[in-house]
Scaffold this active site. Structure first.
Site, PDB file in Angstrom:
ATOM      1  N   GLU A 182      -9.655 -10.211  -7.918  1.00 22.67           N
ATOM      2  CA  GLU A 182      -8.727  -9.093  -7.707  1.00 22.67           C
ATOM      3  C   GLU A 182      -7.547  -9.169  -8.690  1.00 22.67           C
ATOM      4  O   GLU A 182      -7.120  -8.140  -9.230  1.00 22.67           O
ATOM      5  CB  GLU A 182      -8.256  -9.083  -6.250  1.00 22.67           C
ATOM      6  CG  GLU A 182      -9.390  -8.703  -5.299  1.00 22.67           C
ATOM      7  CD  GLU A 182      -9.068  -8.879  -3.817  1.00 22.67           C
ATOM      8  OE1 GLU A 182      -9.955  -8.591  -2.992  1.00 22.67           O
ATOM      9  OE2 GLU A 182      -7.942  -9.301  -3.465  1.00 22.67           O
ATOM     10  N   HIS A 228      -2.200  -5.408   1.452  1.00 17.77           N
ATOM     11  CA  HIS A 228      -3.516  -6.033   1.262  1.00 17.77           C
ATOM     12  C   HIS A 228      -3.329  -7.519   1.007  1.00 17.77           C
ATOM     13  O   HIS A 228      -2.327  -7.928   0.419  1.00 17.77           O
ATOM     14  CB  HIS A 228      -4.222  -5.410   0.043  1.00 17.77           C
ATOM     15  CG  HIS A 228      -5.418  -6.190  -0.413  1.00 17.77           C
ATOM     16  ND1 HIS A 228      -6.649  -6.090   0.208  1.00 17.77           N
ATOM     17  CD2 HIS A 228      -5.564  -7.126  -1.400  1.00 17.77           C
ATOM     18  CE1 HIS A 228      -7.493  -6.918  -0.391  1.00 17.77           C
ATOM     19  NE2 HIS A 228      -6.871  -7.556  -1.363  1.00 17.77           N
ATOM     20  N   LYS A 246       0.831  -1.214   0.000  1.00 19.66           N
ATOM     21  CA  LYS A 246       0.000   0.000   0.000  1.00 19.66           C
ATOM     22  C   LYS A 246       0.866   1.266   0.000  1.00 19.66           C
ATOM     23  O   LYS A 246       2.072   1.217   0.308  1.00 19.66           O
ATOM     24  CB  LYS A 246      -0.934  -0.031   1.217  1.00 19.66           C
ATOM     25  CG  LYS A 246      -1.970  -1.166   1.159  1.00 19.66           C
ATOM     26  CD  LYS A 246      -2.941  -1.077   2.339  1.00 19.66           C
ATOM     27  CE  LYS A 246      -3.973  -2.191   2.290  1.00 19.66           C
ATOM     28  NZ  LYS A 246      -4.956  -2.079   3.402  1.00 19.66           N
ATOM     29  N   ASN A 274      -1.972   0.151   6.774  1.00 20.87           N
ATOM     30  CA  ASN A 274      -1.449  -1.104   7.315  1.00 20.87           C
ATOM     31  C   ASN A 274      -0.590  -1.897   6.322  1.00 20.87           C
ATOM     32  O   ASN A 274      -0.562  -3.124   6.335  1.00 20.87           O
ATOM     33  CB  ASN A 274      -2.586  -1.951   7.894  1.00 20.87           C
ATOM     34  CG  ASN A 274      -3.631  -2.308   6.862  1.00 20.87           C
ATOM     35  OD1 ASN A 274      -3.529  -1.911   5.711  1.00 20.87           O
ATOM     36  ND2 ASN A 274      -4.632  -3.067   7.273  1.00 20.87           N
ATOM     37  N   TYR A 332     -12.525  -1.561  -3.452  1.00 19.25           N
ATOM     38  CA  TYR A 332     -13.012  -1.681  -2.072  1.00 19.25           C
ATOM     39  C   TYR A 332     -14.522  -1.495  -1.970  1.00 19.25           C
ATOM     40  O   TYR A 332     -15.030  -1.182  -0.886  1.00 19.25           O
ATOM     41  CB  TYR A 332     -12.287  -0.677  -1.178  1.00 19.25           C
ATOM     42  CG  TYR A 332     -10.926  -1.160  -0.677  1.00 19.25           C
ATOM     43  CD1 TYR A 332     -10.819  -2.338   0.071  1.00 19.25           C
ATOM     44  CD2 TYR A 332      -9.771  -0.442  -0.921  1.00 19.25           C
ATOM     45  CE1 TYR A 332      -9.590  -2.789   0.536  1.00 19.25           C
ATOM     46  CE2 TYR A 332      -8.528  -0.875  -0.451  1.00 19.25           C
ATOM     47  CZ  TYR A 332      -8.451  -2.051   0.279  1.00 19.25           C
ATOM     48  OH  TYR A 332      -7.238  -2.489   0.760  1.00 19.25           O
TER      49      TYR A 332
HETATM   50  P1  IDP Z   1      -8.065  -6.702   5.675  1.00 15.04           P
HETATM   51  O1  IDP Z   1      -7.255  -5.770   4.793  1.00 15.04           O
HETATM   52  O2  IDP Z   1      -7.257  -7.229   6.826  1.00 15.04           O
HETATM   53  O3  IDP Z   1      -8.761  -7.785   4.885  1.00 15.04           O
HETATM   54  P2  IDP Z   1     -10.662  -5.370   5.847  1.00 15.04           P
HETATM   55  O4  IDP Z   1     -11.609  -5.478   6.991  1.00 15.04           O
HETATM   56  O5  IDP Z   1     -11.002  -6.086   4.577  1.00 15.04           O
HETATM   57  O6  IDP Z   1      -9.206  -5.814   6.370  1.00 15.04           O
HETATM   58  O7  IDP Z   1     -10.479  -3.816   5.564  1.00 15.04           O
HETATM   59  C1  IDP Z   1      -9.885  -3.368   4.356  1.00 15.04           C
HETATM   60  C2  IDP Z   1      -8.939  -2.239   4.697  1.00 15.04           C
HETATM   61  O8  IDP Z   1      -9.688  -1.141   5.241  1.00 15.04           O
HETATM   62  C3  IDP Z   1      -7.907  -2.537   5.796  1.00 15.04           C
HETATM   63  O9  IDP Z   1      -6.780  -3.242   5.311  1.00 15.04           O
HETATM   64  C4  IDP Z   1      -7.542  -1.152   6.269  1.00 15.04           C
HETATM   65  O10 IDP Z   1      -6.672  -0.483   5.349  1.00 15.04           O
HETATM   66  C5  IDP Z   1      -8.906  -0.471   6.226  1.00 15.04           C
HETATM   67  N1  IDP Z   1      -9.595  -0.592   7.548  1.00 15.04           N
HETATM   68  C6  IDP Z   1     -10.164  -1.707   8.084  1.00 15.04           C
HETATM   69  N2  IDP Z   1     -10.697  -1.456   9.296  1.00 15.04           N
HETATM   70  C7  IDP Z   1     -10.471  -0.131   9.524  1.00 15.04           C
HETATM   71  C8  IDP Z   1     -10.785   0.752  10.622  1.00 15.04           C
HETATM   72  O11 IDP Z   1     -11.392   0.354  11.622  1.00 15.04           O
HETATM   73  N3  IDP Z   1     -10.385   2.054  10.500  1.00 15.04           N
HETATM   74  C9  IDP Z   1      -9.708   2.526   9.400  1.00 15.04           C
HETATM   75  N4  IDP Z   1      -9.400   1.724   8.347  1.00 15.04           N
HETATM   76  C10 IDP Z   1      -9.770   0.415   8.411  1.00 15.04           C
HETATM   77 MG    MG Z   2     -10.254  -7.622   3.435  1.00 14.08          MG
END
Ligand code: IDP
Ligand code: MG
Length: 141
Positions: free
Chosen positions: A127, A116, A10, A113, A50
């Protein structure tokens, strides 16, 4: 179990100069990189990618973040690729991520984070298809 998954390094991780270190983790975990491209997502691409999170409160911020700079877009190959890559990256929130995972080592916070990972074989194929043509996938290396 499928043998392909889809990954993104990312914008936070690319910006912070962590692309090479994350490649090292990918290769040490025995994934083959079968396609890679550096891409700055448009807002429209980020929104479509997304779309499943459209109703979540962080959606707009997530779109801004994901289109804020270059991403390294990757297709990865390994047995049981989806689960193995999720294990390699760690859980979404780096505060909760296990030692040695990519998110533990390189994520800034729950949004920024670092990486992905697809959550199912079906989504991995979708994807990969969203970003790569069939001929860009270098199989049987
Ligand atoms: P994942 O990437 O671990 O699968 P997902 O729940 O699919 O997690 O969420 C997609 C992305 O959205 C996350 O990787 C992160 O960048 C963002 N995200 C998820 N939860 C939060 C949150 O509570 N606050 C802000 N961003 C979030
Ligand atoms: Mg996810």
């Amino acid at each position: 179990m499928g043998n392909r998954t889809f990954a993104i390094i990312k914008p936070d991780a690319v910006r912070n100069g962590n692309t090479g270190k994350i490649y090292d983790k990918i290769l040490k975990a025995d994934f083959k990189i079968i396609a890679a491209k550096l891409l700055k997502l448009t807002k429209a691409q980020a929104e479509e990618f997304y779309a499943i999170h459209k109703q979540r409160p962080f959606y707009d911020e997530l779109i801004n973040f994901m289109s804020s700079g270059a991403c390294m877009i990757l297709a990865l190959e390994k047995d049981n690729a989806v689960a193995s890559w999720r294990e390699t990256i760690g859980v979404t929130d780096p505060k909760e991520a296990a030692e040695g995972t990519i998110r533990k080592d390189f994520a800034t916070n729950v949004q920024e984070n670092a990486v992905h990972g697809s959550d199912s074989d079906e989504n991995a194929e979708k994807e990969i298809g969203f970003f790569f043509t069939q001929s860009e996938l270098i199989a049987n290396q």
